[in-house]
Scaffold this active site. Structure first.
Site, PDB file in Angstrom:
ATOM      1  CG  HIS A  63      -2.079   1.033   1.227  1.00  0.00           C
ATOM      2  ND1 HIS A  63      -1.790   2.307   1.635  1.00  0.00           N
ATOM      3  CD2 HIS A  63      -3.272   0.767   0.870  1.00  0.00           C
ATOM      4  CE1 HIS A  63      -2.939   2.944   1.536  1.00  0.00           C
ATOM      5  NE2 HIS A  63      -3.853   2.152   0.957  1.00  0.00           N
ATOM      6  CG  ASP A 186      -8.549   3.308  -2.338  1.00  0.00           C
ATOM      7  OD1 ASP A 186      -7.838   2.862  -1.294  1.00  0.00           O
ATOM      8  OD2 ASP A 186      -7.719   4.561  -2.859  1.00  0.00           O
TER       9      ASP A 186
END
Length: 227
Positions: A63, A186
């Site tokens: 990430h 997201d």
């Protein structure tokens, strides 16, 4: 991730005792007296961690993170609007992921599984040029045994998080294969409603079976949810 052995032991605990299906790391770590020594996981000292990941047969999600102040100032003082998702996240994390390729991590650990969000931080959109120039690095000492495209078909996966671009998705299916792509939203940076509305259009574009693979099938296979 400051210490690869400690991280490996903690991953083992969370998977074997708590039932985790994998783990997430936020790009590079910081170390040193002034906290500006950057730790990238494509270095040999992290092999003990990748060995544990391989032994457990679970994926690791890479990430993005905001860069340290020194990098942000050098790279984005001319236009701070480019920080974050517009540009910073993709160029920083893609460099880390490509480092795993170029530094031979996937060759040392051929069963390793890495997930990259935001449609692979743009890497699958540029594989021809990446492959071309990384191949030129092998005579200069790069230990990679394949090209980046090959690793995307054996070791790397991407999610659709924050990138609901149907035309780009179709390109990525062609570049890396349908089975390498997982649906993600997201949240809270994107809304559940926007992600749901988009993914529900895919059946008409790529076929319902392919859309179902992205929605759930690929994740079931990767995370072994049916086992």
């Amino acid at each position: 991730m400051h210490n690869a052995t400690t991280a490996a032991l903690e991953l083992n605990r969370t998977v074997t005792e708590l039932g985790f299906f994998g783990a997430l790391v936020n790009d590079y770590q910081q170390s040193g007296a002034d906290n500006t020594t950057l730790l990238f996981y494509d270095q040999p000292e992290y092999d003990v961690f990748w060995q544990m990941v391989t032994d457990l047969d679970v994926p690791i999600y890479f990430h993005p993170r905001h860069n340290i102040a020194q990098i942000s100032k050098l790279m984005f003082s001319h236009s701070p609007f480019l920080q974050g998702a517009a540009q910073e996240f993709a160029i920083t994390l893609s460099g880390h992921v490509l480092g795993l390729c170029a530094n031979g991590v996937f060759d040392r650990f051929p069963k390793l599984k890495i997930i990259v969000g935001h449609l692979g931080e743009r890497i699958p959109s540029d594989l021809f040029r990446i492959d071309d120039y990384l191949q030129r690095q092998i005579p200069l000492g790069s230990p990679m045994l394949k090209n980046a495209s090959a690793y995307w078909r054996t070791n790397l996966f991407e999610t659709t998080s924050g990138n609901f671009a149907t035309s780009l998705l179709k390109l990525h299916i062609d570049q890396i294969g349908l089975d390498r792509i997982l649906y993600s939203i997201d949240y809270p940076f994107e809304t559940m409603e926007a992600g749901t509305a988009w993914v529900n259009t895919l059946g008409e574009v790529i076929g319902q079976g392919n859309a179902d693979s992205i929605k759930r099938g690929a994740a079931i296979n990767l995370l072994k949810l049916n086992q």
